[in-house]
Every structure is written in structure tokens, then in C-alpha cells.
Design a protein around this motif. Structure first.
Motif, PDB file in Angstrom:
ATOM      1  N   SER A 222       6.982  13.132  -1.634  1.00 25.85           N
ATOM      2  CA  SER A 222       7.239  12.051  -0.674  1.00 25.85           C
ATOM      3  C   SER A 222       6.125  11.010  -0.740  1.00 25.85           C
ATOM      4  CB  SER A 222       7.327  12.607   0.751  1.00 25.85           C
ATOM      5  OG  SER A 222       8.286  13.638   0.857  1.00 25.85           O
ATOM      6  N   VAL A 223       6.519   9.746  -0.649  1.00 24.54           N
ATOM      7  CA  VAL A 223       5.551   8.660  -0.556  1.00 24.54           C
ATOM      8  C   VAL A 223       6.002   7.692   0.532  1.00 24.54           C
ATOM      9  CG1 VAL A 223       4.848   8.785  -2.986  1.00 24.54           C
ATOM     10  CG2 VAL A 223       6.694   7.240  -2.325  1.00 24.54           C
ATOM     11  N   LEU A 224       5.044   7.031   1.129  1.00 19.44           N
ATOM     12  CA  LEU A 224       5.330   5.998   2.120  1.00 19.44           C
ATOM     13  C   LEU A 224       4.802   4.680   1.567  1.00 19.44           C
ATOM     14  CD1 LEU A 224       4.952   6.226   5.954  1.00 19.44           C
ATOM     15  CD2 LEU A 224       4.014   4.254   4.743  1.00 19.44           C
TER      16      LEU A 224
ATOM     17  N   GLN B  82       0.840  -1.196   0.000  1.00 12.37           N
ATOM     18  CA  GLN B  82       0.000   0.000   0.000  1.00 12.37           C
ATOM     19  C   GLN B  82       0.877   1.248   0.000  1.00 12.37           C
ATOM     20  OE1 GLN B  82      -3.695   0.384   0.219  1.00 12.37           O
ATOM     21  NE2 GLN B  82      -2.838   2.319  -0.524  1.00 12.37           N
ATOM     22  N   VAL B  83       0.572   2.195  -0.883  1.00 11.21           N
ATOM     23  CA  VAL B  83       1.320   3.449  -0.976  1.00 11.21           C
ATOM     24  C   VAL B  83       0.485   4.593  -0.410  1.00 11.21           C
ATOM     25  CG1 VAL B  83       2.543   5.034  -2.521  1.00 11.21           C
ATOM     26  CG2 VAL B  83       2.453   2.586  -3.060  1.00 11.21           C
ATOM     27  N   PHE B  84       1.132   5.458   0.374  1.00 10.24           N
ATOM     28  CA  PHE B  84       0.483   6.626   0.954  1.00 10.24           C
ATOM     29  C   PHE B  84       1.156   7.903   0.466  1.00 10.24           C
ATOM     30  CE2 PHE B  84      -0.509   3.253   3.919  1.00 10.24           C
ATOM     31  CZ  PHE B  84      -1.823   3.508   4.287  1.00 10.24           C
ATOM     32  N   PHE B  85       0.382   8.978   0.423  1.00  8.50           N
ATOM     33  CA  PHE B  85       0.904  10.289   0.071  1.00  8.50           C
ATOM     34  C   PHE B  85       0.242  11.319   0.972  1.00  8.50           C
ATOM     35  CE2 PHE B  85      -2.838   9.471  -2.443  1.00  8.50           C
ATOM     36  CZ  PHE B  85      -3.559  10.661  -2.417  1.00  8.50           C
ATOM     37  N   SER B  86       0.849  12.484   1.061  1.00 10.11           N
ATOM     38  CA  SER B  86       0.309  13.530   1.912  1.00 10.11           C
ATOM     39  C   SER B  86      -0.895  14.200   1.261  1.00 10.11           C
ATOM     40  CB  SER B  86       1.387  14.578   2.200  1.00 10.11           C
ATOM     41  OG  SER B  86       0.857  15.645   2.953  1.00 10.11           O
TER      42      SER B  86
END
Length: 237
Positions: free
Chosen positions: A186-188, A140-144
């Protein structure tokens, strides 16, 4: 911007589907001269030191250890492809001193300082996920929120991870410090769920850690290369 990224996503994912369909061997960086393409990526191995993150249900493996292993493999792929790579955490220790009263706060501030000094084209934070329902799985990828470029990059990286892991997830907004502590895209990336027994068995293996690193590398290169060279040679099937 969105249109060009989507077109590149389709091409990259299609090519990558063919690549991962026959995965049966190890990943390795091919021999050759290292390039310098003038782009910097900060890799952030989540947690570390007293903060081990979540742990696997079956093996008890700490998230922080898996994060570091994936990050190191990802660094090798990126470096060989010509990127300058800066690591926030280089070993199992946290980014704080023994004298810091609030070690978590000191750790996160140090990561922010490293990012600010590097002035990167992209920040990628590596983590592992956990959920009470054991059947939940997949990267799973997250972004702000409100970070448009980060959202576009997350769409591409998530698409490539889906192709490699056989999932259909969509990137999500995330209220994480590492995504909001700088002005840089930025990505998590949560590589998978340590709460899922089958996925935990994969995530603790060096071979799968290499696979995750290569998938993330492919996504990073897709968003930063602007249609540049293909680096499939970094993968040995």
C-alpha cells in the motif's frame, strides 16, 4: 528485488522525462481492446462525505473532490491498460451510514473491508497535502514503516512523480490507517499542496488532475508490470 526495481525506475523515469517535456495537450485513453493482465489495484479516494479533508487557500476547493477526480482518471488509465480496479469511494459520499455514531471509524472500517475482499496486488490512496509554509510544494508518496515491498514501490512511484513535477522528494514513512489496515502492498500519494497558491491552481484544474493520474499510473505499471508493455500510447501530447 530492490535492484530490479531500481533498474526499471531509471528506465521508466528517463522515458517519462522525454514524455512530459513537451506536455501541451490533453490526456486521453486510446481506442482499442481492453486487456486482462490478472492484476488488481484498489484505489482509495481519501475523505468524502462530512470529511472534506483540507481545502485550498484561494478557491476553497475541498480535498475530497480533487481526490475523487484524480482517482477516477487513474481508474480509467489502469482499466484500459488491463488492470482490474476496485474503488473504495465511488462518489462524493463517505463510506458510512446515517446511523453510525462514529462516522470516521465506520468509514475507515469499510475501506478496510473493501481491500480485504479485493485481495489486491497494490492499494493506492489518493490525497492532497497542506502545510503552513506556502512555498512547500510537490507530490509526496508515503508507505507504512516496516513494509519493505511498499517502500520499494513508493521509491519507484515517487521517482516518476518527481520526473513529471520537477521535484526531488523522497518517499516517507507514514502512520496512516489505510497503509496498515491490510497485508497488501500500500502507498499513499499526496498529489500536491493546496496551501501553495500556484500548486492549488494546478490541482483544481482537470488537465493537471489527468496529469497526476497518468504519473501515478506510470508508477503503478512500473512496479507491477515486471518489465511488461509500454503504455505511453495512453497519453496524447
Amino acid at each position: 528485488m530492490i535492484t530490479s526495481i531500481k533498474l526499471r525506475t531509471v528506465a521508466v523515469v528517463a522515458a517519462f522525462c522525454l514524455l512530459v517535456a513537451g506536455v501541451c495537450g490533453a490526456f486521453a485513453v486510446a481506442a482499442g481492446t481492453r486487456l486482462n493482465i490478472g492484476l488488481t489495484v484498489v484505489l482509495d479516494a481519501g475523505h468524502g462525505g462530512v470529511d472534506g479533508g483540507v481545502s485550498g487557500r484561494a478557491t476553497g476547493t475541498k480535498e475530497s473532490d480533487i481526490n475523487l477526480a484524480v482517482t477516477r482518471a487513474l481508474r480509467d488509465f489502469l482499466t484500459k491498460a488491463g488492470y482490474k480496479v476496485v474503488l473504495t469511494r465511488k462518489n462524493s459520499e463517505g463510506l458510512y451510514s446515517a446511523f453510525d455514531r462514529n462516522k470516521k471509524l465506520a468509514d475507515m472500517q469499510k475501506r478496510s473491508d473493501i481491500i480485504a475482499e479485493a485481495k489486491p496486488d497494490l492499494v493506492v490512496s489518493i490525497h492532497q497535502n497542506f502545510y503552513p509554509l506556502r512555498s512547500v510544494h510537490g507530490p509526496q508518496v508515503f508507505f507504512s514503516p516496516d513494509a519493505e515491498t511498499s517502500r520499494e514501490y513508493a521509491l519507484v512511484i515517487q521517482g516518476i512523480l518527481n520526473a513529471g513535477a520537477g521535484t526531488e522528494r523522497v518517499p516517507m514513512k507514514g502512520d496512516y490507517y489505510i497503509l496498515q489496515c491490510s497485508e497488501y502492498p500500500s502507498v499513499l500519494v499526496e498529489c500536491g499542496f493546496l496551501s501553495n497558491p500556484e500548486e492549488e491552481a494546478l490541482l483544481v484544474s482537470a488537465k493537471y488532475q489527468q496529469k497526476m493520474a497518468y504519473l501515478i499510473f506510470s508508477g503503478i505499471h512500473a512496479v507491477l508490470s515486471k518489465g511488461g508493455s509500454n503504455y505511453d500510447y495512453l497519453y496524447n501530447s
